[in-house]
Design an enzyme around this catalytic site. Structure first.
Site, PDB file in Angstrom:
ATOM      1  CG  ASP A  30      -1.785   1.528   1.366  1.00  0.00           C
ATOM      2  OD1 ASP A  30      -2.513   1.340   0.356  1.00  0.00           O
ATOM      3  OD2 ASP A  30      -1.377   2.127   2.178  1.00  0.00           O
ATOM      4  CE1 TYR A  38       0.952   8.017   2.210  1.00  0.00           C
ATOM      5  CE2 TYR A  38       1.317   5.419   1.831  1.00  0.00           C
ATOM      6  CZ  TYR A  38       0.472   6.533   2.295  1.00  0.00           C
ATOM      7  OH  TYR A  38      -0.603   6.156   3.237  1.00  0.00           O
ATOM      8  CE  LYS A  68      -3.525   4.920   0.863  1.00  0.00           C
ATOM      9  NZ  LYS A  68      -2.020   4.456   1.004  1.00  0.00           N
ATOM     10  CG  HIS A  75      -4.364   9.924   0.385  1.00  0.00           C
ATOM     11  ND1 HIS A  75      -2.801   9.646   0.083  1.00  0.00           N
ATOM     12  CD2 HIS A  75      -4.506   9.632   1.765  1.00  0.00           C
ATOM     13  CE1 HIS A  75      -2.251   9.522   1.110  1.00  0.00           C
ATOM     14  NE2 HIS A  75      -3.167   9.346   2.393  1.00  0.00           N
ATOM     15  CB  ILE A  98      -1.731  -1.747   5.206  1.00  0.00           C
ATOM     16  CG1 ILE A  98      -2.692  -0.613   5.567  1.00  0.00           C
ATOM     17  CG2 ILE A  98      -2.409  -2.250   3.840  1.00  0.00           C
ATOM     18  CD1 ILE A  98      -3.225   0.477   4.701  1.00  0.00           C
ATOM     19  CE  LYS A 154       7.391   3.263   8.362  1.00  0.00           C
ATOM     20  NZ  LYS A 154       8.330   3.344   9.583  1.00  0.00           N
ATOM     21  CB  SER A 155       7.869  -2.371  10.060  1.00  0.00           C
ATOM     22  OG  SER A 155       9.211  -2.481  10.547  1.00  0.00           O
ATOM     23  CB  VAL A 156      11.778   0.611   7.589  1.00  0.00           C
ATOM     24  CG1 VAL A 156      11.136   1.855   6.974  1.00  0.00           C
ATOM     25  CG2 VAL A 156      12.394   1.462   9.120  1.00  0.00           C
ATOM     26  NE  ARG A 216      10.017  -2.737  15.721  1.00  0.00           N
ATOM     27  CZ  ARG A 216      10.137  -1.498  16.120  1.00  0.00           C
ATOM     28  NH1 ARG A 216       9.550  -0.416  15.286  1.00  0.00           N
ATOM     29  NH2 ARG A 216      10.424  -0.984  17.361  1.00  0.00           N
ATOM     30  CG  ASN A 225       4.313  -5.964  11.915  1.00  0.00           C
ATOM     31  OD1 ASN A 225       4.464  -6.263  13.307  1.00  0.00           O
ATOM     32  ND2 ASN A 225       4.752  -5.156  11.383  1.00  0.00           N
TER      33      ASN A 225
HETATM   34  P1  NDP Z   1       1.419   1.342  11.907  1.00  0.00           P
HETATM   35  O1  NDP Z   1       0.125   1.218  12.929  1.00  0.00           O
HETATM   36  O2  NDP Z   1       1.628   0.462  10.889  1.00  0.00           O
HETATM   37  O3  NDP Z   1       2.561   1.639  12.959  1.00  0.00           O
HETATM   38  C1  NDP Z   1       3.761   1.958  12.294  1.00  0.00           C
HETATM   39  C2  NDP Z   1       4.946   2.325  13.247  1.00  0.00           C
HETATM   40  O4  NDP Z   1       5.082   1.083  14.228  1.00  0.00           O
HETATM   41  C3  NDP Z   1       6.069   2.677  12.605  1.00  0.00           C
HETATM   42  O5  NDP Z   1       6.743   3.528  13.406  1.00  0.00           O
HETATM   43  C4  NDP Z   1       6.862   1.278  12.878  1.00  0.00           C
HETATM   44  O6  NDP Z   1       8.323   1.555  13.123  1.00  0.00           O
HETATM   45  C5  NDP Z   1       6.354   0.512  14.170  1.00  0.00           C
HETATM   46  N1  NDP Z   1       6.279  -0.633  14.245  1.00  0.00           N
HETATM   47  C6  NDP Z   1       6.077  -1.461  13.054  1.00  0.00           C
HETATM   48  N2  NDP Z   1       5.879  -3.032  13.257  1.00  0.00           N
HETATM   49  C7  NDP Z   1       6.108  -2.906  14.751  1.00  0.00           C
HETATM   50  C8  NDP Z   1       6.290  -4.152  15.623  1.00  0.00           C
HETATM   51  N3  NDP Z   1       6.104  -5.317  15.165  1.00  0.00           N
HETATM   52  N4  NDP Z   1       6.630  -3.579  16.815  1.00  0.00           N
HETATM   53  C9  NDP Z   1       6.702  -2.597  17.377  1.00  0.00           C
HETATM   54  N5  NDP Z   1       6.695  -1.472  16.453  1.00  0.00           N
HETATM   55  C10 NDP Z   1       6.493  -1.664  15.206  1.00  0.00           C
HETATM   56  O7  NDP Z   1       0.998   3.030  11.373  1.00  0.00           O
HETATM   57  P2  NDP Z   1       1.124   3.533   9.980  1.00  0.00           P
HETATM   58  O8  NDP Z   1       0.821   5.051  10.166  1.00  0.00           O
HETATM   59  O9  NDP Z   1       2.398   3.441   9.369  1.00  0.00           O
HETATM   60  O10 NDP Z   1       0.136   3.269   9.140  1.00  0.00           O
HETATM   61  C11 NDP Z   1       0.262   1.942   8.331  1.00  0.00           C
HETATM   62  C12 NDP Z   1       0.004   1.961   6.846  1.00  0.00           C
HETATM   63  O11 NDP Z   1      -1.306   2.608   6.542  1.00  0.00           O
HETATM   64  C13 NDP Z   1       0.882   3.236   6.447  1.00  0.00           C
HETATM   65  O12 NDP Z   1       2.221   2.846   5.942  1.00  0.00           O
HETATM   66  C14 NDP Z   1       0.052   3.539   5.055  1.00  0.00           C
HETATM   67  O13 NDP Z   1       0.322   2.515   4.142  1.00  0.00           O
HETATM   68  C15 NDP Z   1      -1.226   3.499   5.701  1.00  0.00           C
HETATM   69  N6  NDP Z   1      -1.718   4.861   5.991  1.00  0.00           N
HETATM   70  C16 NDP Z   1      -2.898   5.418   5.328  1.00  0.00           C
HETATM   71  C17 NDP Z   1      -3.120   6.796   5.634  1.00  0.00           C
HETATM   72  C18 NDP Z   1      -4.201   7.272   4.784  1.00  0.00           C
HETATM   73  O14 NDP Z   1      -4.597   8.380   5.144  1.00  0.00           O
HETATM   74  N7  NDP Z   1      -5.016   6.695   3.938  1.00  0.00           N
HETATM   75  C19 NDP Z   1      -2.658   7.407   6.757  1.00  0.00           C
HETATM   76  C20 NDP Z   1      -1.597   6.647   7.562  1.00  0.00           C
HETATM   77  C21 NDP Z   1      -1.349   5.339   7.247  1.00  0.00           C
HETATM   78  P3  NDP Z   1       9.499   0.978  12.179  1.00  0.00           P
HETATM   79  O15 NDP Z   1       9.363   1.317  10.816  1.00  0.00           O
HETATM   80  O16 NDP Z   1      10.615   1.488  12.643  1.00  0.00           O
HETATM   81  O17 NDP Z   1       9.583  -0.692  12.271  1.00  0.00           O
END
Ligand code: NDP
Length: 296
Positions: A47, A52, A77, A110, A240, A242-244, A248, A252
């Protein structure tokens, strides 16, 4: 780990993996590695979004992966600066070019643009045209509230396949979810593990540190993130996270080998705070949010 990811069937019969990788706030120079790691683990849905700034790197990772294009579900989006019928058709061309694909699996708006809903409707009609021309396999929306969905459904022909909204244990938007379910619109949960990217500066406890979720996680020998993803999946939401970080990304995805009880689902439901982490959808305006999406 499953050989194949379970799927949800969208309202037009297209199947979407139940869990994908989100790449919001994944910097372009880290996107390729994150997407590659996800594809290696077995993710088959990415996604992204024009806003982005990393569609190009998503496409590169896909081409480099050796995974067949048809086996990966690509979602992106259209940003509000590209709303309007012709503008959105052009927005699709930009996205497809950056992703390096002829067809996008799921293309969504979006945000609603409440101050210029005619432009939002024009954008949606362009999605309908792209769907009719098979340039996209499914269309949908994001951050649409019940009033936006009602106004949309009053006017358009194709019911959105998805509404991608903020959903996590602290903010579940049940009324929007229920409206979607009543109209065949699948809820995609963004910030599914708690939107800690928003909560970080708000003084609010992160869902990842929540004691109720922590206790449930300990009982299943799983992590809080895995428990939250299971909560979504068992309640019928596509997710969906997110992690880099490769570890993780792997963690996930390892959510298909355990089951929460009804009591555990109810306990997580009880964590609702009513507090939105993301921007208020009613307040989105072109003046405040309408930055242009580059051509390349
Ligand atoms: P998430 O709930 O996916 O949380 C992501 C955060 O959690 C990051 O800081 C990540 O850090 C951390 N993380 C990931 N996995 C773990 C884990 N297993 N344990 C602990 N921490 C973890 O939030 P997002 O806001 O990123 O939302 C996910 C996706 O939703 C986005 O990437 C996007 O695709 C979508 N989105 C859509 C929006 C919209 O308006 N339509 C708005 C916001 C998001 P790290 O990367 O360092 O692991």
């Amino acid at each position: 780990m499953p050989d194949t990811v379970p799927t949800f069937t969208l309202n037009n019969g297209v199947e979407i993996p139940a869990l994908g990788l989100g790449v919001f706030q994944t910097p372009p120079d880290e996107t390729r590695a994150a997407v590659s790691a996800a594809l290696d683990v077995g993710y088959r849905h990415i996604d992204t979004a024009a806003a982005y700034g990393n569609e190009g790197q998503v496409g590169e990772a896909l081409r480099d992966s050796g995974v067949a294009r048809d086996d990966v579900f690509l979602e992106t989006k259209i940003w509000i600066s590209d709303y309007g019928y012709d503008e959105t058709l052009h927005g699709f061309e930009k996205a497809a070019r950056k992703l390096g694909v002829d067809q996008i699996d799921l293309l969504i708006l979006h945000q609603a643009l409440p101050s210029d809903f005619e432009k939002t409707l024009g954008a949606y009609r362009a999605l309908e045209k792209l769907s009719a021309d098979a340039r996209v396999r499914a269309i949908g929306v994001s951050n649409f509230m019940v009033d936006h969905l009602t106004a949309l459904l009053d006017t358009v022909d194709v019911v959105p396949a998805v509404n991608q909204i903020e959903v996590h244990p602290y903010f579940a938007q049940r009324a929007v979810q229920d409206f979607g379910a009543g109209h065949g619109i699948l809820t995609q949960a963004w910030a599914p593990i708690g939107g800690i990217t928003f909560y970080r500066d708000s003084g609010h406890t992160s869902t990842l540190d929540d004691p109720v979720i922590g206790q449930i996680a300990a009982g299943h020998q799983k992590s809080p993130a895995q428990v939250m993803l299971r909560w979504h999946l068992q309640q019928g939401r596509q997710v969906i996270p997110k992690s880099v970080r490769p570890e993780r990304i792997t963690e996930n995805f390892a959510v298909f080998d355990f089951e929460l009880t009804d009591a555990e689902l109810t306990a997580i439901d009880g964590l609702e705070t009513g507090k939105r982490g993301g921007p208020e959808p009613a307040d989105i305006t072109l003046a405040a949010w309408g930055r242009a999406i580059p051509e390349d």
